[in-house]
Motif scaffolding. Structure first.
Motif, PDB file in Angstrom:
ATOM      1  N   LEU A  50      45.001  19.007  61.234  1.00 32.01           N
ATOM      2  CA  LEU A  50      43.933  17.945  60.798  1.00 32.01           C
ATOM      3  C   LEU A  50      42.852  18.747  60.220  1.00 32.01           C
ATOM      4  O   LEU A  50      42.496  18.451  58.843  1.00 32.01           O
ATOM      5  CB  LEU A  50      43.128  17.508  62.010  1.00 32.01           C
ATOM      6  CG  LEU A  50      41.879  16.871  61.905  1.00 32.01           C
ATOM      7  CD1 LEU A  50      41.876  15.540  60.989  1.00 32.01           C
ATOM      8  CD2 LEU A  50      41.201  16.507  62.934  1.00 32.01           C
ATOM      9  N   LEU A  51      42.409  20.090  60.512  1.00 33.75           N
ATOM     10  CA  LEU A  51      41.773  21.078  59.626  1.00 33.75           C
ATOM     11  C   LEU A  51      42.350  21.386  58.365  1.00 33.75           C
ATOM     12  O   LEU A  51      41.606  21.361  57.240  1.00 33.75           O
ATOM     13  CB  LEU A  51      41.311  22.006  60.465  1.00 33.75           C
ATOM     14  CG  LEU A  51      40.509  21.989  61.748  1.00 33.75           C
ATOM     15  CD1 LEU A  51      40.324  23.351  62.502  1.00 33.75           C
ATOM     16  CD2 LEU A  51      39.103  21.370  61.096  1.00 33.75           C
ATOM     17  N   VAL A  52      43.527  21.635  58.335  1.00 32.54           N
ATOM     18  CA  VAL A  52      44.294  21.978  57.236  1.00 32.54           C
ATOM     19  C   VAL A  52      44.238  20.802  56.341  1.00 32.54           C
ATOM     20  O   VAL A  52      43.946  20.967  54.980  1.00 32.54           O
ATOM     21  CB  VAL A  52      45.763  22.697  57.390  1.00 32.54           C
ATOM     22  CG1 VAL A  52      46.388  22.587  56.253  1.00 32.54           C
ATOM     23  CG2 VAL A  52      45.571  23.697  57.911  1.00 32.54           C
ATOM     24  N   ALA A  53      44.519  19.486  56.340  1.00 32.31           N
ATOM     25  CA  ALA A  53      44.350  18.399  55.673  1.00 32.31           C
ATOM     26  C   ALA A  53      43.021  18.154  55.382  1.00 32.31           C
ATOM     27  O   ALA A  53      42.771  17.913  54.027  1.00 32.31           O
ATOM     28  CB  ALA A  53      44.975  17.130  56.443  1.00 32.31           C
ATOM     29  N   VAL A  54      41.944  18.292  56.015  1.00 36.37           N
ATOM     30  CA  VAL A  54      40.474  18.034  55.625  1.00 36.37           C
ATOM     31  C   VAL A  54      40.133  18.928  54.473  1.00 36.37           C
ATOM     32  O   VAL A  54      39.656  18.529  53.726  1.00 36.37           O
ATOM     33  CB  VAL A  54      39.589  18.098  56.830  1.00 36.37           C
ATOM     34  CG1 VAL A  54      38.153  18.104  56.505  1.00 36.37           C
ATOM     35  CG2 VAL A  54      39.921  16.668  57.496  1.00 36.37           C
ATOM     36  N   ARG A  55      40.655  20.304  54.560  1.00 35.43           N
ATOM     37  CA  ARG A  55      40.132  21.409  53.803  1.00 35.43           C
ATOM     38  C   ARG A  55      41.062  21.234  52.529  1.00 35.43           C
ATOM     39  O   ARG A  55      40.419  21.472  51.564  1.00 35.43           O
ATOM     40  CB  ARG A  55      40.433  22.551  54.550  1.00 35.43           C
ATOM     41  CG  ARG A  55      40.349  23.795  53.236  1.00 35.43           C
ATOM     42  CD  ARG A  55      39.198  24.781  53.663  1.00 35.43           C
ATOM     43  NE  ARG A  55      39.259  25.849  52.706  1.00 35.43           N
ATOM     44  CZ  ARG A  55      39.373  27.204  52.751  1.00 35.43           C
ATOM     45  NH1 ARG A  55      39.762  27.695  53.787  1.00 35.43           N
ATOM     46  NH2 ARG A  55      39.319  27.803  51.510  1.00 35.43           N
ATOM     47  N   THR A  56      42.116  20.643  52.604  1.00 34.82           N
ATOM     48  CA  THR A  56      42.935  20.665  51.364  1.00 34.82           C
ATOM     49  C   THR A  56      42.663  19.150  50.514  1.00 34.82           C
ATOM     50  O   THR A  56      42.468  19.311  49.353  1.00 34.82           O
ATOM     51  CB  THR A  56      44.669  20.458  51.729  1.00 34.82           C
ATOM     52  OG1 THR A  56      44.906  21.757  52.487  1.00 34.82           O
ATOM     53  CG2 THR A  56      45.385  20.231  50.492  1.00 34.82           C
ATOM     54  N   THR A  58      39.671  17.663  50.475  1.00 33.05           N
ATOM     55  CA  THR A  58      38.489  17.663  50.304  1.00 33.05           C
ATOM     56  C   THR A  58      38.176  18.783  49.424  1.00 33.05           C
ATOM     57  O   THR A  58      37.180  18.773  48.336  1.00 33.05           O
ATOM     58  CB  THR A  58      37.393  17.716  51.118  1.00 33.05           C
ATOM     59  OG1 THR A  58      37.420  18.905  51.859  1.00 33.05           O
ATOM     60  CG2 THR A  58      37.176  16.447  52.259  1.00 33.05           C
ATOM     61  N   GLY A  59      38.878  19.913  49.389  1.00 37.20           N
ATOM     62  CA  GLY A  59      38.774  20.881  48.528  1.00 37.20           C
ATOM     63  C   GLY A  59      37.642  22.079  48.727  1.00 37.20           C
ATOM     64  O   GLY A  59      37.083  22.768  48.014  1.00 37.20           O
ATOM     65  N   SER A  63      33.398  20.661  54.627  1.00 34.80           N
ATOM     66  CA  SER A  63      34.280  19.644  55.400  1.00 34.80           C
ATOM     67  C   SER A  63      35.021  19.855  56.547  1.00 34.80           C
ATOM     68  O   SER A  63      34.936  19.297  57.682  1.00 34.80           O
ATOM     69  CB  SER A  63      35.079  18.674  54.437  1.00 34.80           C
ATOM     70  OG  SER A  63      34.135  18.187  53.278  1.00 34.80           O
ATOM     71  N   ALA A  64      35.706  21.034  56.442  1.00 39.08           N
ATOM     72  CA  ALA A  64      36.479  21.719  57.554  1.00 39.08           C
ATOM     73  C   ALA A  64      35.770  21.914  58.389  1.00 39.08           C
ATOM     74  O   ALA A  64      35.943  21.877  59.787  1.00 39.08           O
ATOM     75  CB  ALA A  64      37.490  22.535  56.839  1.00 39.08           C
ATOM     76  N   LEU A  65      34.611  22.609  58.110  1.00 40.11           N
ATOM     77  CA  LEU A  65      33.609  23.084  59.094  1.00 40.11           C
ATOM     78  C   LEU A  65      33.016  21.917  60.086  1.00 40.11           C
ATOM     79  O   LEU A  65      32.808  21.993  61.140  1.00 40.11           O
ATOM     80  CB  LEU A  65      32.772  23.922  58.473  1.00 40.11           C
ATOM     81  CG  LEU A  65      31.391  24.553  59.273  1.00 40.11           C
ATOM     82  CD1 LEU A  65      31.876  25.538  60.259  1.00 40.11           C
ATOM     83  CD2 LEU A  65      30.127  25.101  58.368  1.00 40.11           C
TER      84      LEU A  65
END
Length: 128
Positions: A50-56, A58-59, A63-65
């Protein structure tokens, strides 16, 4: 101004998604199949994904934080004793050192910190 509102909405949505997954992971981490902590494995792999997907998607790290903070808050809230005295993440029994719930409690902030701090791929490509 519209770009700022879109970013803020993205952060809020990421925090809500993190909170929902934090609740699900905190409850699900206790599932075991024999001696294999299946719930902890599924919750951990799902949270990192989930965190990797959110960071990827949104760029951005923010957002990951936000997603990680939402999951951490949910984990902390649901790891405490409830109003009826129920405990979702129990303390280790006498003689035991660690439980899946304790691992989950520490894994959430560690995974969030690693994924937020991971270098941006575009920056790595530009230096080569």
């Amino acid at each position: 101004m519209n770009a700022l509102l879109a970013r803020i909405a993205t952060w809020v949505l990421a925090a809500v998604i993190g909170t929902v997954y934090g609740v699900a992971g905190t409850i699900g981490q206790a599932a075991v199949w024999g001696v294999v902590p299946v719930g902890l494995l599924v919750a951990s792999i799902g949270f990192v994904a989930l965190l990797v997907a959110v960071r990827t998607l949104t760029g951005e790290r923010t957002s990951a934080l936000a997603c990680g903070i939402g999951a951490m808050l949910a984990t902390l809230v649901f790891a405490n004793e409830g109003p009826g005295g129920s405990v979702v993440v129990p303390a280790p029994p006498e003689g035991a050192v660690i439980t899946p719930g304790l691992i989950w409690t520490f894994l959430v902030p560690l995974a969030a910190a690693l994924i937020v701090a991971w270098p941006t791929a575009s920056r790595l490509r530009s230096t080569n």
